[in-house]
Design a protein around this motif. Sequence first.
Motif, short mmCIF file in Angstrom:
data_model
loop_
_atom_site.label_atom_id
_atom_site.label_comp_id
_atom_site.label_asym_id
_atom_site.label_seq_id
_atom_site.Cartn_x
_atom_site.Cartn_y
_atom_site.Cartn_z
N LYS A 31 3.62 11.93 -4.34
CA LYS A 31 3.72 11.18 -5.59
C LYS A 31 4.02 9.71 -5.31
CE LYS A 31 3.99 10.92 -10.13
NZ LYS A 31 2.81 11.15 -11.00
N GLU A 32 4.84 9.43 -4.31
CA GLU A 32 5.08 8.03 -3.94
C GLU A 32 3.81 7.38 -3.43
OE1 GLU A 32 7.68 5.27 -0.82
OE2 GLU A 32 7.80 7.46 -0.72
N ALA A 33 3.04 8.13 -2.64
CA ALA A 33 1.80 7.58 -2.09
C ALA A 33 0.72 7.43 -3.16
CB ALA A 33 1.30 8.48 -0.97
N HIS A 34 0.72 8.32 -4.13
CA HIS A 34 -0.30 8.31 -5.19
C HIS A 34 0.39 8.43 -6.55
CE1 HIS A 34 -3.43 8.91 -2.13
NE2 HIS A 34 -2.64 9.81 -1.59
N PRO A 35 1.04 7.37 -7.01
CA PRO A 35 1.85 7.46 -8.23
C PRO A 35 1.07 7.81 -9.49
CG PRO A 35 1.61 5.17 -7.49
CD PRO A 35 1.09 6.03 -6.40
N ASP A 36 -0.25 7.60 -9.48
CA ASP A 36 -1.05 7.87 -10.67
C ASP A 36 -1.60 9.30 -10.70
OD1 ASP A 36 -0.64 5.26 -11.54
OD2 ASP A 36 -2.43 4.52 -10.49
N GLN A 49 -3.61 17.14 -9.80
CA GLN A 49 -4.09 16.51 -8.57
C GLN A 49 -3.10 16.71 -7.42
OE1 GLN A 49 -4.68 12.67 -10.61
NE2 GLN A 49 -6.75 12.64 -9.75
N LEU A 50 -1.81 16.66 -7.71
CA LEU A 50 -0.81 16.91 -6.67
C LEU A 50 -0.92 18.34 -6.15
CD1 LEU A 50 2.30 15.13 -8.27
CD2 LEU A 50 0.91 14.30 -6.35
N LEU A 94 6.17 9.62 8.61
CA LEU A 94 5.30 9.20 7.51
C LEU A 94 5.87 7.94 6.87
CD1 LEU A 94 4.58 12.63 5.75
CD2 LEU A 94 2.98 11.27 7.08
N PRO A 95 5.03 7.08 6.34
CA PRO A 95 5.52 5.85 5.72
C PRO A 95 6.04 6.07 4.30
CG PRO A 95 3.14 5.89 5.63
CD PRO A 95 3.56 7.12 6.39
N TYR A 96 6.36 7.30 3.95
CA TYR A 96 6.83 7.61 2.60
C TYR A 96 8.12 8.43 2.68
CZ TYR A 96 2.04 6.27 1.66
OH TYR A 96 0.86 5.59 1.62
N SER A 97 9.00 8.22 1.72
CA SER A 97 10.30 8.90 1.71
C SER A 97 10.67 9.41 0.32
CB SER A 97 11.38 7.93 2.22
OG SER A 97 11.43 6.77 1.38
N GLY A 98 9.72 9.38 -0.62
CA GLY A 98 10.01 9.84 -1.98
C GLY A 98 10.67 8.79 -2.85
#
Length: 688
Positions: free
Chosen positions: A448-453, A458-459, A101-105
């Motif tokens: 949360k990194e992918a969708h910070p808002d 929602q999470l 995944l392109p996300y790591s927190g």
Amino acid sequence: MSFLLSLMLFTGSEDYSLIIEVENDPHDAAEQIETYYPQIDILAVYDTIFNGVAIKTDQRNLKKLERRSFIKKSYPVQTYQTQTVTSNINESIPFLIPDDLPYSGKGVKVGVIDTGIDYSHPDLQKNYQGGYDLVDLDDDPMETKVEDGLPTNHGSHVAGIIAADGEMQGVAPDAELYAYRALGPGGTGSSIQVMAAIEQAVKDEMDIINLSLGNSINGPDWPTSVAVNRAVEQGVSVVIANGNTGPELWTVGSPATADHVISVGASTPELQQPYLYDRFQDKTIELAPMQGSAEWELEKDLKVTTNQKQLKHHDRILVVKRSDVPFAKLALEAERQGATALLIANKEPGFFQGAVEAEVSIPVAAISQEDGEWLEKNQGYLQIKQNSVSDTITDFSSRGPVTVNWAIKPEIVAPGANILSTVPGGYQALSGTSMASPHVAGVLALIKEAHPDWTPAQLKAAVLTTAKPLPDYLPLEQGAGKINPRAAIETATLLDHSLLSFGKKTEQSEQTTETITVYNVSNQTQQYAFHLPKQKQAIRFQLPKSFTLEPNESKQINIKATIRQTGKPEPINQGYLFLNDQPLPYMYVSNNADIPQAMGLELDIIPFEDSYQYQLYLVEAANKVTIDLYDPVTFAFVTTAAEVKDAPQGVLEGEINQTELLEHAYIANVTVETTTGQTYQYQASWGE
């Protein structure tokens, strides 16, 4: 104003600690206490997730405090414990997240409320950012070391699953780790420390909090459940282990019972599960290996015995019954006498999880009471075999529902069996919902990194909407199903309140409605349609027709059901609806359900009187509650310690003036006569 204060006696001290809820500003109350009662220590002031003060003092000063008018209510100080029972996280995480995944927190702050973190561990050093020790009240939340008491490793293990970045890689290896040490030596702590840790984590602006701890109170209104709900309201996502007292229903405990949190059950990654097999009688003995013991890698058949004298012949598996003797002592004694392995049979139906807190070189495992009785009669040779398992729900994972509000718990599952992660000085495999919960906390960091808002709601909606129900398991075992990280990050739809609890039904025929909100969070028009399940006579759904949502549009949907209870209805009716591919677990409790009516019997000193008080939790109002005491050896009736008529729902408290009843140990039999004329009983320990 007259009141009773629930308290816990500090070991080796005459001081007491207690939590007091106050009417107005808790800081004003704390200032009054410090001004007028300088000998009373303020342990914590709660102004974020609770309105109260935690104090520590002796009985004499507590009597003086009784005159103050700002005290609203007090709560029992519960003891909390870590939730634990080999799959390397380098294996369990790819099993959960099969593709890169392109996300790591990165940039996400995760607070670990636990036993502390070994921030010197090479795999944790990089991501550790600080925290607080609520046990020693300092800025050093290190795990308990051997020189300070019974050493701990639980928080470091949890932290490694979330964000290890070294030889092992956690779910979110770039997340920022913060430690809040609420559990001290041996992995235990009080509700004062747990609530203070939650408060501090909220003030430190954590994005996510993980609590791999709990107690036995299955109720939504216990103080720690209220506290974590308020933390979510402050904008923090809270992930909590569901508990390790399965596989029976009604075993989830606070604070996993809270509404707004994400409660996590344990599934299995790909692993080899040892078991014993009697080929002559085609009998399989399931094992629950105890953490800390040797691996079950024995090459030849071994004879089973319950006779310790036969251990001199070697190549024997000793079977003993579970008792009050610590598992470590049983294991060391079996090893000393020459046993090749040790089986500990449960003293009640079902499985249990355990750990051997000692250096032993033999494998040790728990077995069910039924298998123990079978082995006692059939002491032949057994083969040691391995079974490949994955995507099953572990027996130890606690099940719902929650009493009082009848919520579905757990809400989601993740790998929690034989997970190898970081501990002080190296790595160790542990099992439990404690290991499942940080997998979910790590996934939330990725989302949360992918969708910070996105908000906590929602999470939570993202992971529940996209979960995959495991075949052959029901909502009260797995909630929405196994977490699906990539789908949660990329979802086009969020379902709010997607776990449908239709409550407790007492009428022969009822119509009921649950409302969900469907959000199209994509930039494209989405079409939605319900998949009608196979209709049951007991419950029939009236579902809306298909509908369309434009980008960023939402719609409230009413899901109606007609429930009929004829003959002998199922105690709990549950299953799944689907909106497109999104699961909607549903459940209702029938009038035929065997609902636990009481739990959590405790005894505490009353600070203003020369007497004691008992406390227990009542799920529903009762006509009468009786506590009878029995001799623990002969089981002979001794006396009735308490009898309460017209008992209200919630925490039931009462005074015990017969102090001699606290000088000896008894078995307490609690009898609840419900308002419908039924009788419920359970047993607990009483006295010294």
